[in-house]
Design an enzyme around this catalytic site. Structure first.
Site, PDB file in Angstrom:
ATOM      1  N   CYS A  12      29.803 -17.354 -12.774  1.00  0.00           N
ATOM      2  CA  CYS A  12      29.236 -16.832 -14.029  1.00  0.00           C
ATOM      3  C   CYS A  12      28.450 -15.531 -13.865  1.00  0.00           C
ATOM      4  O   CYS A  12      28.866 -14.494 -14.385  1.00  0.00           O
ATOM      5  CB  CYS A  12      28.335 -17.891 -14.656  1.00  0.00           C
ATOM      6  SG  CYS A  12      29.244 -19.367 -15.112  1.00  0.00           S
TER       7      CYS A  12
HETATM    8  N1  LIG Z   1      31.076 -23.391 -13.739  1.00  0.00           N
HETATM    9  C1  LIG Z   1      30.012 -23.119 -14.458  1.00  0.00           C
HETATM   10  O1  LIG Z   1      28.891 -23.341 -14.035  1.00  0.00           O
HETATM   11  C2  LIG Z   1      30.138 -22.520 -15.858  1.00  0.00           C
HETATM   12  C3  LIG Z   1      28.990 -22.493 -16.670  1.00  0.00           C
HETATM   13  C4  LIG Z   1      29.086 -21.971 -17.934  1.00  0.00           C
HETATM   14  C5  LIG Z   1      30.295 -21.447 -18.371  1.00  0.00           C
HETATM   15  N2  LIG Z   1      31.409 -21.468 -17.558  1.00  0.00           N
HETATM   16  C6  LIG Z   1      32.662 -20.932 -18.103  1.00  0.00           C
HETATM   17  O2  LIG Z   1      33.526 -22.029 -18.392  1.00  0.00           O
HETATM   18  C7  LIG Z   1      34.883 -21.655 -18.148  1.00  0.00           C
HETATM   19  C8  LIG Z   1      35.521 -22.638 -17.170  1.00  0.00           C
HETATM   20  O3  LIG Z   1      34.839 -22.551 -15.930  1.00  0.00           O
HETATM   21  P1  LIG Z   1      34.947 -23.675 -14.816  1.00  0.00           P
HETATM   22  O4  LIG Z   1      33.857 -23.387 -13.846  1.00  0.00           O
HETATM   23  O5  LIG Z   1      35.026 -25.011 -15.425  1.00  0.00           O
HETATM   24  O6  LIG Z   1      36.352 -23.317 -14.167  1.00  0.00           O
HETATM   25  P2  LIG Z   1      37.178 -24.213 -13.119  1.00  0.00           P
HETATM   26  O7  LIG Z   1      38.007 -23.264 -12.353  1.00  0.00           O
HETATM   27  O8  LIG Z   1      36.278 -25.161 -12.422  1.00  0.00           O
HETATM   28  O9  LIG Z   1      38.115 -25.100 -14.061  1.00  0.00           O
HETATM   29  C9  LIG Z   1      39.099 -24.580 -14.874  1.00  0.00           C
HETATM   30  C10 LIG Z   1      40.241 -25.574 -14.920  1.00  0.00           C
HETATM   31  O10 LIG Z   1      41.213 -25.102 -15.842  1.00  0.00           O
HETATM   32  C11 LIG Z   1      42.494 -25.403 -15.349  1.00  0.00           C
HETATM   33  N3  LIG Z   1      43.440 -24.536 -16.046  1.00  0.00           N
HETATM   34  C12 LIG Z   1      43.707 -23.231 -15.844  1.00  0.00           C
HETATM   35  N4  LIG Z   1      44.604 -22.790 -16.746  1.00  0.00           N
HETATM   36  C13 LIG Z   1      44.902 -23.841 -17.533  1.00  0.00           C
HETATM   37  C14 LIG Z   1      45.761 -24.012 -18.649  1.00  0.00           C
HETATM   38  N5  LIG Z   1      46.469 -23.010 -19.147  1.00  0.00           N
HETATM   39  N6  LIG Z   1      45.849 -25.242 -19.184  1.00  0.00           N
HETATM   40  C15 LIG Z   1      45.127 -26.273 -18.696  1.00  0.00           C
HETATM   41  N7  LIG Z   1      44.286 -26.168 -17.652  1.00  0.00           N
HETATM   42  C16 LIG Z   1      44.176 -24.958 -17.084  1.00  0.00           C
HETATM   43  C17 LIG Z   1      42.370 -25.188 -13.857  1.00  0.00           C
HETATM   44  O11 LIG Z   1      43.384 -25.878 -13.160  1.00  0.00           O
HETATM   45  C18 LIG Z   1      40.976 -25.750 -13.592  1.00  0.00           C
HETATM   46  O12 LIG Z   1      41.011 -27.125 -13.273  1.00  0.00           O
HETATM   47  C19 LIG Z   1      34.834 -20.220 -17.652  1.00  0.00           C
HETATM   48  O13 LIG Z   1      35.004 -19.352 -18.747  1.00  0.00           O
HETATM   49  C20 LIG Z   1      33.435 -20.078 -17.120  1.00  0.00           C
HETATM   50  O14 LIG Z   1      32.977 -18.745 -17.151  1.00  0.00           O
HETATM   51  C21 LIG Z   1      31.340 -22.014 -16.317  1.00  0.00           C
END
Ligand SMILES: NC(=O)c1ccc[n+]([C@@H]2O[C@H](COP(=O)([O-])OP(=O)(O)OC[C@H]3O[C@@H](n4cnc5c(N)ncnc54)[C@H](O)[C@@H]3O)[C@@H](O)[C@H]2O)c1
Length: 447
Positions: free
Chosen positions: A275
């Site tokens: 992030c």
């Molecule tokens: N990790 C954090 O602490 C956090 C905090 C706030 C916001 N975010 C935001 O949340 C969003 C997700 O982050 P995350 O950390 O969970 O990512 P992540 O990589 O942990 O998880 C994303 C998941 O989406 C799946 N994926 C990708 N493309 C896909 C599709 N087309 N259909 C279905 N599944 C699909 C991946 O296989 C993966 O399991 C991002 O935009 C991030 O910036 C993350």
């Protein structure tokens, strides 16, 4: 004919709505589990078959989500995961939680959002609520997603609802989890805001509705840019204090006694995670499209990205005082995760530090109780070279290191013992309290 709002509100209030979450990572899995635990039918959509299979087997791969919680909900048939996106039709609400990385050029890469939206577009039916949670630039929901869904001939409000609600999860934080982190919600229409707020109101204590999706998108970017800029300020202060021979940490502690108008931020080896290093670029990119140059963001990035180099300078200065060169020195990093007590190495400054130390000929090793191996061949890691495996923190490991660098202050490491057995310790996190420092056999250099 009834509107989408009229159809969805009773389903939500009576927990009869079927909730779908696309992307079951750090954000999506805890959210899906929260809906299932509250009594909703919850289906997760994943492209990664292994993750879907693990959920269906009652397992978890996210440390904040206990496997027992997943297995209990799977056994009750409230929770399941699938790679078959045709099941999106069954969902009344669909929440998108896919990654939003940056391209090599540091421009937003919303290709995962587009892929998820294309899946929704194919299966969109009357009466669905779509919510985007992935962090993105202001305008994504109504400039990019809305036209895609309208292409199906469906009308906003009458046929479907669309909103943005940023995710604020803080992995590894036992105090604040999905249910007690206030949720900002902004819809493309007032109906969209109202229904999305009602849905989240069932799983979180406090929902804060705003007047548009753009406000919600911008609010998330302000939060993370605020952190990046203030950490940048703390990092600059740390380098300034190092040059002046002043203890940065004592300075911050003293300033933090002011009960108003000051909020402490702390320096470190650099910023990491999915992030803080990325999100500000989403904002500055959008600003550039409108001819606006966001200078704070650029400056914070410059200062923060130089911290790994500064850490290497501290190591090299420390060795130099002992008439040793960095080339050939054995350097042990304590911690490679981007923050304390988690296993995430995405964008971790440790990787850049390892790369720089190796480039100067150091023999680099690391110990991290949460990370068994680091590889340098994926999009989240900087640098290159052979993968490294975590070594056991034995007495010999500490005694044989020329320098030990505390990069991540995991709580389970015994720092007193580290300082009893090592010769030189560089502490980038203020992990060594004054007692340990006073009684240390090692020479200590602090950021
Ligand atoms: N990790 C954090 O602490 C956090 C905090 C706030 C916001 N975010 C935001 O949340 C969003 C997700 O982050 P995350 O950390 O969970 O990512 P992540 O990589 O942990 O998880 C994303 C998941 O989406 C799946 N994926 C990708 N493309 C896909 C599709 N087309 N259909 C279905 N599944 C699909 C991946 O296989 C993966 O399991 C991002 O935009 C991030 O910036 C993350």
């Amino acid at each position: 004919m009834t509107t989408s709002k009229e159809e969805l509100l009773p389903l939500i209030r009576e927990h009869r709505a079927h909730v779908g979450v696309i992307g079951l990572g750090y954000v999506g899995l805890p959210l899906l589990v929260e809906f299932a635990a509250t009594g909703f039918q919850a289906t997760g959509f994943e492209v990664d078959e292994t993750k879907a299979a693990r959920i269906n087997a009652g397992d978890s791969y996210i440390s904040d989500v206990p496997a027992e919680r997943v297995s209990e909900l799977v056994a009750k048939e409230r929770l399941r995961a699938t790679t078959d996106f045709s099941a999106l039709k069954l969902c009344d609400a669909i929440i998108i939680c896919v990654p939003t990385p940056l391209r090599k050029t540091k421009e937003p890469d919303i290709s995962y959002i587009l892929a998820a939206a294309e899946q929704i577009q194919q299966h969109l039916r009357r009466g669905q609520l779509i919510i985007l949670e992935s962090t993105t630039y202001p305008g994504t929901t109504d400039e990019v997603l809305l036209p895609m869904f309208e292409e199906r001939g469906l009308k906003l409000d009458a046929d479907f609802l669309l909103a943005f609600s940023p995710e604020r999860v803080d992995p590894g934080n036992p105090q604040f989890q999905t249910h007690n982190i206030p949720k900002v919600v902004g819809g493309c229409t007032p109906d969209s805001t109202e229904v999305a707020a009602a849905l989240y109101g069932e799983i979180v204590k406090h929902v804060h509705p705003v007047t548009s999706a753009r406000v919600a998108e911008a609010a998330k970017l302000l939060e993370n840019t605020f952190r990046a800029v203030n950490i940048g300020m703390a990092n600059e202060m740390a380098r300034l204090c190092y040059a002046l021979g002043i203890d940065t940490w004592e300075v911050i502690r003293a300033a933090a006694t002011k009960p108003f108008g000051f909020m402490p931020f702390y320096p470190g080896p650099g910023i990491g995670g999915h992030c803080i290093p990325l999100d500000p670029h989403y904002l500055s990119w959008k600003a550039r499209q409108h001819g606006f140059d966001s200078r704070f963001i650029g400056l914070a990035e410059e200062v923060n990205s130089r911290m790994p180099e500064h850490v290497v300078t501290l190591v090299s200065d420390g060795l130099n005082d002992e008439r040793k060169a960095l080339k050939g020195a054995r350097v042990l990093l304590l911690g490679v995760a981007y923050k304390r007590d988690i296993d995430d190495v995405r964008e971790s400054p440790a990787l850049s530090i390892i790369d720089r130390l190796r480039a100067k000929g150091a023999d680099v090793r690391y110990h991290d109780p949460f990370v068994a191996e680091v590889r340098f061949d994926d999009a989240h890691t900087q640098g290159s070279g052979e993968p490294l495996q975590s070594v056991a923190l034995t007495d010999d490991e500490l005694k044989n290191s020329d320098c030990v660098v505390i990069v991540t202050d995991h709580t389970q490491v015994d720092y007193k013992r580290v300082c009893e057995l090592s010769r030189l310790v560089v502490d980038t996190r203020n992990a060594l309290d004054s007692d340990i420092r006073r009684n240390s056999c090692a020479r200590i250099i602090r950021l």
